[in-house]
Design a protein around this motif. Structure first.
Motif, mmCIF file in Angstrom:
data_model
loop_
_atom_site.group_PDB
_atom_site.id
_atom_site.type_symbol
_atom_site.label_atom_id
_atom_site.label_comp_id
_atom_site.label_asym_id
_atom_site.label_seq_id
_atom_site.Cartn_x
_atom_site.Cartn_y
_atom_site.Cartn_z
ATOM 1 N N GLN A 17 -44.891 -4.844 -91.766
ATOM 2 C CA GLN A 17 -43.735 -4.900 -90.883
ATOM 3 C C GLN A 17 -44.112 -4.395 -89.512
ATOM 4 O OE1 GLN A 17 -40.964 -1.762 -92.591
ATOM 5 N NE2 GLN A 17 -42.613 -1.891 -94.114
ATOM 6 N N SER A 18 -43.220 -4.614 -88.581
ATOM 7 C CA SER A 18 -43.451 -4.139 -87.219
ATOM 8 C C SER A 18 -42.928 -2.707 -87.077
ATOM 9 C CB SER A 18 -42.735 -5.048 -86.210
ATOM 10 O OG SER A 18 -42.804 -4.487 -84.915
ATOM 11 N N LEU A 66 -38.026 2.466 -92.988
ATOM 12 C CA LEU A 66 -38.767 1.227 -92.815
ATOM 13 C C LEU A 66 -37.938 0.043 -93.306
ATOM 14 C CD1 LEU A 66 -42.288 2.432 -94.031
ATOM 15 C CD2 LEU A 66 -41.327 2.510 -91.723
ATOM 16 N N VAL A 67 -38.374 -1.138 -93.000
ATOM 17 C CA VAL A 67 -37.651 -2.348 -93.399
ATOM 18 C C VAL A 67 -37.556 -2.448 -94.922
ATOM 19 C CG1 VAL A 67 -37.647 -4.873 -93.314
ATOM 20 C CG2 VAL A 67 -38.344 -3.558 -91.297
ATOM 21 N N CYS A 68 -38.595 -2.007 -95.610
ATOM 22 C CA CYS A 68 -38.615 -2.076 -97.071
ATOM 23 C C CYS A 68 -37.715 -1.036 -97.725
ATOM 24 C CB CYS A 68 -40.044 -1.926 -97.574
ATOM 25 S SG CYS A 68 -40.841 -0.401 -97.020
ATOM 26 N N SER A 73 -49.945 -4.022 -83.877
ATOM 27 C CA SER A 73 -48.524 -4.351 -83.935
ATOM 28 C C SER A 73 -48.018 -4.426 -85.358
ATOM 29 C CB SER A 73 -48.270 -5.699 -83.235
ATOM 30 O OG SER A 73 -48.997 -6.738 -83.887
ATOM 31 N N LYS A 74 -48.839 -4.038 -86.307
ATOM 32 C CA LYS A 74 -48.450 -4.136 -87.708
ATOM 33 C C LYS A 74 -48.506 -2.766 -88.391
ATOM 34 C CE LYS A 74 -47.600 -8.541 -88.049
ATOM 35 N NZ LYS A 74 -46.244 -9.027 -88.417
ATOM 36 N N GLY A 82 -41.634 -1.321 -84.645
ATOM 37 C CA GLY A 82 -40.386 -1.294 -83.895
ATOM 38 C C GLY A 82 -39.159 -1.582 -84.727
ATOM 39 N N ASP A 83 -39.341 -2.116 -85.943
ATOM 40 C CA ASP A 83 -38.197 -2.401 -86.819
ATOM 41 C C ASP A 83 -37.700 -1.161 -87.561
ATOM 42 O OD1 ASP A 83 -38.294 -5.048 -86.072
ATOM 43 O OD2 ASP A 83 -39.587 -5.643 -87.756
ATOM 44 N N ALA A 84 -38.485 -0.100 -87.536
ATOM 45 C CA ALA A 84 -38.073 1.127 -88.210
ATOM 46 C C ALA A 84 -36.875 1.752 -87.480
ATOM 47 C CB ALA A 84 -39.228 2.127 -88.271
ATOM 48 N N LYS A 85 -35.960 2.300 -88.246
ATOM 49 C CA LYS A 85 -34.733 2.874 -87.673
ATOM 50 C C LYS A 85 -34.618 4.346 -88.063
ATOM 51 C CE LYS A 85 -32.122 -1.460 -87.718
ATOM 52 N NZ LYS A 85 -30.895 -2.127 -88.190
#
Length: 412
Positions: free
Chosen positions: A402-403, A373-375, A391-392, A405-408
């Motif tokens: 966070q979104s 996650l972004v965090c 979307s959250k 879609g930002d997870a990698k």
């Protein structure tokens, strides 16, 4: 492993008794030889003397025969005691190991394709061990696991059927060369390994290997052991250290400093650590590791690793199988893709990182990989899909939104 320890303890007792029995036999026979030799000398000296000595000689010879007989009987009795110890080893094996492991096997496992793969693994293992004739013989035999045993017992055996494996010379040659170099290193001959390292210098440098330097270092130390007679040759050979000066400057300084003590001997100097015998075993390990890396092979034989893992897991699997049958819940273990219990094989068998999702408490897989996650917190993809709302997504460990879609996806 407790079973192995028990059997090993019994085996150690037998070996101890064999050692003691051998010393006893040697000591007893030497005493008899000395006794009979001295008696023979006395008889030869008394030859031709009065006939009155004949009665005395007869008594002495009778005592000699009795002593020999008593010694032989005692050795035979002690030997029988060893037989009982040997039989206890067999009983310990029967008691601690289950000879029938078919209950944890998978029906239909050894199909043609899997049998061929197993034979390929065995051939590679024999190549690794330098048993080239056994590997070639296996390729000429019927495609069965039982074939390996008679091959090892009778290497000249031939069969009309073949396993369908072909030994490519290009596959065999690297193993021939590596085994030749390893055998040379074991007798402290460095020249073959040095020639191999020089010819593969670029690839070794690419993988940050220090093999060539350590081989030159060992050769330099072997020159130092020759004392002042090798001083000129050692100074000349030190030129080989020039390409390694940047990364091994301190080691080279130590080697050059040791030249000051050639006259009194390195073994009597502060540089005595250079003569440590363990470095020869280390260089064999380093060579094996780097050579296997260049060939794209694992350091350990896959067959040896699989066999060791099976030995560790087998007792637990046999026990759980017995419990399942006793409680009549055979459907718990279908023997297909998973085990009914977790088997700890130890850190030696950890070859892949494992991540368990802290939310779903499941191990991640290729279909359900770990996501960052972004965090910075990590959860599985399945958990990510279940947690986001619209979307959250709110991190389960911190209040950061966070979104999704930002997870990698991350890779261990």
């Amino acid at each position: 492993m407790d079973q192995c320890v028990t059997v090993e303890r019994e085996l150690e007792k037998v070996l101890h008794k064999f050692s003691g029995y051998g010393q006893l036999c040697e000591r007893g026979l030497e005493e008899l030889i000395d006794y009979t030799g001295g008696l023979k000398h006395e008889i030869l000296q008394s030859h031709g003397q009065d006939a009155e000595l004949s009665g005395t000689l007869s008594l002495v010879l009778t005592q000699c025969c009795k002593r020999i007989k008593d010694t032989v009987q005692k050795l035979a009795s002690d030997h029988k005691d060893i037989h009982s110890s040997v039989s206890r080893v067999g009983k310990a094996i029967d008691k601690n190991f289950d000879s029938d492991i078919s209950s944890v096997g998978i029906d239909g496992c050894w199909q043609a394709d899997s049998q061929r793969l197993l034979n390929e693994v065995m051939v590679e293992h024999f190549f690794r061990q330098g048993m080239l004739d056994v590997a070639e013989e296996l390729c000429q035999q019927p495609c069965e696991v039982e074939t390996v045993i008679p091959i090892l017992q009778m290497r000249n055996l031939r069969s009309g059927e073949e396993s369908g494996l072909s030994v490519d010379p290009s596959q065999k040659e690297p193993f021939v060369e590596l085994n030749r170099i390893l055998e040379a290193l074991k007798v402290r001959v460095l020249r073959p390994a040095l020639e191999w390292a020089v010819s593969n210098r670029e690839m070794l440098i690419a993988q940050n290997s220090s093999l060539e330097f350590k081989l030159h270092r060992l050769y330099f130390i072997s020159l130092l052991m020759g004392g002042t007679t090798n001083q000129r040759e050692a100074l000349q050979y030190a030129k080989n250290f020039q390409p390694f000066a940047l990364n091994h400057q301190k080691d080279i300084q130590v080697l050059m400093g040791s030249l000051v003590y050639l006259r009194q001997g390195i073994e009597n100097s502060p540089y005595v650590h250079l003569l440590d015998a363990n470095q020869w075993a280390d260089i064999c390990d380093i060579f094996t590791r780097d050579a296997c890396a260049l060939l794209g092979l694992s350091v350990e034989s896959p067959l040896s690793v699989s066999f060791s893992a099976g030995c560790v897991a087998l007792p637990a699997l046999i026990n759980i199988k017995a419990v399942i049958e006793q409680r009549q819940c055979t459907g718990v273990w279908n023997q297909k893709d998973e085990l009914p219990i977790e088997v700890d094989l130890g850190k030696k068998c950890w070859y892949h990182s494992i991540f368990a999702c802290p939310i779903l408490r499941q191990q991640t897989t290729d279909n359900n990989p770990p996501m960052k996650l972004v965090c910075g917190h990590i959860i599985s993809r399945d958990a990510l899909n279940k947690m986001f709302n619209g979307s959250k997504l709110k991190c389960p460990y911190c209040p950061m939104e966070q979104s999704p879609g930002d997870a990698k996806q991350i890779f261990f």
